[in-house]
Design a protein around this motif. Sequence first.
Motif, PDB file in Angstrom:
ATOM      1  N   ILE A 257       0.208  94.482  23.419  1.00 16.81           N
ATOM      2  CA  ILE A 257       1.395  93.731  23.024  1.00 16.81           C
ATOM      3  C   ILE A 257       1.130  92.227  23.044  1.00 16.81           C
ATOM      4  O   ILE A 257       1.568  91.491  22.153  1.00 16.81           O
ATOM      5  CB  ILE A 257       2.579  94.079  23.954  1.00 16.81           C
ATOM      6  CG1 ILE A 257       2.956  95.552  23.769  1.00 16.81           C
ATOM      7  CG2 ILE A 257       3.779  93.178  23.669  1.00 16.81           C
ATOM      8  CD1 ILE A 257       4.026  96.028  24.731  1.00 16.81           C
ATOM      9  N   ALA A 262       1.434  96.957  19.103  1.00 14.55           N
ATOM     10  CA  ALA A 262       2.495  97.770  19.700  1.00 14.55           C
ATOM     11  C   ALA A 262       2.123  98.294  21.076  1.00 14.55           C
ATOM     12  O   ALA A 262       2.984  98.811  21.799  1.00 14.55           O
ATOM     13  CB  ALA A 262       2.829  98.936  18.771  1.00 14.55           C
ATOM     14  N   THR A 318       9.217  95.052  17.406  1.00 13.37           N
ATOM     15  CA  THR A 318       8.382  95.087  18.606  1.00 13.37           C
ATOM     16  C   THR A 318       8.608  96.338  19.448  1.00 13.37           C
ATOM     17  O   THR A 318       7.777  96.676  20.283  1.00 13.37           O
ATOM     18  CB  THR A 318       8.651  93.849  19.483  1.00 13.37           C
ATOM     19  OG1 THR A 318      10.052  93.800  19.807  1.00 13.37           O
ATOM     20  CG2 THR A 318       8.254  92.571  18.750  1.00 13.37           C
ATOM     21  N   ARG A 386       0.929  90.934  12.515  1.00 18.33           N
ATOM     22  CA  ARG A 386       2.326  90.884  12.076  1.00 18.33           C
ATOM     23  C   ARG A 386       2.497  89.885  10.917  1.00 18.33           C
ATOM     24  O   ARG A 386       3.176  90.180   9.936  1.00 18.33           O
ATOM     25  CB  ARG A 386       3.240  90.507  13.243  1.00 18.33           C
ATOM     26  CG  ARG A 386       3.303  91.562  14.341  1.00 18.33           C
ATOM     27  CD  ARG A 386       4.328  91.199  15.415  1.00 18.33           C
ATOM     28  NE  ARG A 386       4.259  92.115  16.535  1.00 18.33           N
ATOM     29  CZ  ARG A 386       4.868  93.301  16.578  1.00 18.33           C
ATOM     30  NH1 ARG A 386       5.590  93.695  15.546  1.00 18.33           N
ATOM     31  NH2 ARG A 386       4.761  94.080  17.635  1.00 18.33           N
TER      32      ARG A 386
END
Length: 417
Positions: A257, A262, A318, A386
Motif C-alpha cells: 500500500i 493494493a 484504495t 495509479r
Amino acid sequence: MAQEGGGVMLAWYQEADSKQRRVLWAGSLGWMLDSMDTMLYALVLSHLMKDFGITEREAGLLGSLTLLSSAIGGVLFGVLADRFGRTWALMASILTYSVFTAASGAAQTLLQLAVCRALLGLGMGGEWATGAALISETWPTRHRGKALGLMQSSWAVGYALAAVVTAIVLPRFGWRAVFFVGVLPALLTLWIRKAVPESELWTRSRAATATQGSMAGVLKEPAVLRRLAIAATVNAATMFAWWGLFTWIPRFLGLPIEKGGAGLDIVKTSTWIVLMQGGMWLGYVSFGFISDRFRPKPTYITYLLIAAVLVPIYARVTDPSVLLVLGPFVAFFGTGYFTGFGVMTAELFPTRIRATAQGLTYNLGRALSAVAPFAVGSIAVDHGLRAAFHLVAVAFLVAGLLAFLLPIHERKDLVAD
C-alpha cells in the motif's frame, strides 16, 4: 423458466453441426491456452523482477517485446493460413507459444528470457489470426458474433487458469515452474489434427484463385488498404489500453500500500484476478448477443467509452473490497469489445486474403501498441501505477472516437471470393 431461458441462450449452438462445433472448440481452446501462457508473465512479474534485479521500466520493455513479436507472428501465420490452410497454421501457432513459454522458465539471463518471450509472441499473434478466420468462415452470419464472442471469451478463462496455476505452483516451486506448465497446450494440436476440418470457404477460394495469402493481394487494392489502415489504428488504441492495464494489474494488486498498490498477498491477488475474469468472460460473450441484435459497431463503441470512464475510478480506489467489486466491471467493458473486432474485420475483407488482412489489422495494431507496457511501467517508476493507469483511460477514449470511422454499416454473409 430458467431452464427454458438457458435453452434459448444455447439455441444458436444447438443449431450448429458437429463440424462447426469442433471448429469453435479448436479456436476457443487455442485462444484460452494462448491467454494462459501469455499472462503467466504478468502473474509472476514481481518475483521475476526480484530475481533478475530489474525495474518496472525494464519489465515493461520485456512485455512490449512480446507484443511486437506477436504482431509479426500474426502477419506471418495469417499469410501461412491463407496459403496452406487454417488448421495447419493454427496447430503451428499453438506449438510455438507452448514450447517457448516452457523455455522461458529455463532462461538464465535477461537476454535469454527476452529471446524466449519474443519467440512465444510469434505463436501468440498467430493463433488469433488463424482461429478467427476459421470460425468466421465456418459459422453463418446470424450466429457469427456469438461464435466469435465465445472464442474471445476463452481468453478470460485462460487468464483465470493462469492465476490458478500461479497460486498453486508459485508458492511451492517458484516462478520457473509456472512457465514449465505452459508446455501443456501443445497436446491440443493432436486433437486438432485428428478432428478439426479445414475451412470449406478457404478450400473453394484456393481452387478459384492463385493470389490467396499474398501480401500483394492486400496491397494492390486501395479499398482494402483504406479499411486496413482504419481498423489497425483503432485496434492499436484498444490494444494499448488493454495491455497497458492488464499487464500491470497483478503487480498493482500485489504491490504494498505504501508503494501505491493494493497490498494483497499471492493468493488474494490470484483470487481478485480470477473474479475479474468472470466479468471479462461475460463481456466477451454478451458482446456477441448484443451485437447480433444491435449491430457490432455501436456496441463496440459503447463498450470502449464506458471503459474509458471506469478505469480512472478503479485507479483511485484504495479499499481492496471495492476493487474486488469494481474489477469485474472494468474487465467486462475493458475487454468485451475484442469480440467486435473479429466480427467486423471478417466482413471487411474477401476470403482469398481474409486471414492475411485480419492478421495485419489485428497485429499492426498490436505492434503500434507494443509500447504500452513500457509506457505504463515508465510512468509508474516516477509517479506510481495509479497515475499511470490514467494513460490507459485516454487510450480507451481515443479508440472509442476513432471507431466511428470504421466502414461497417450492414451485416453480410461471407462468400468464397
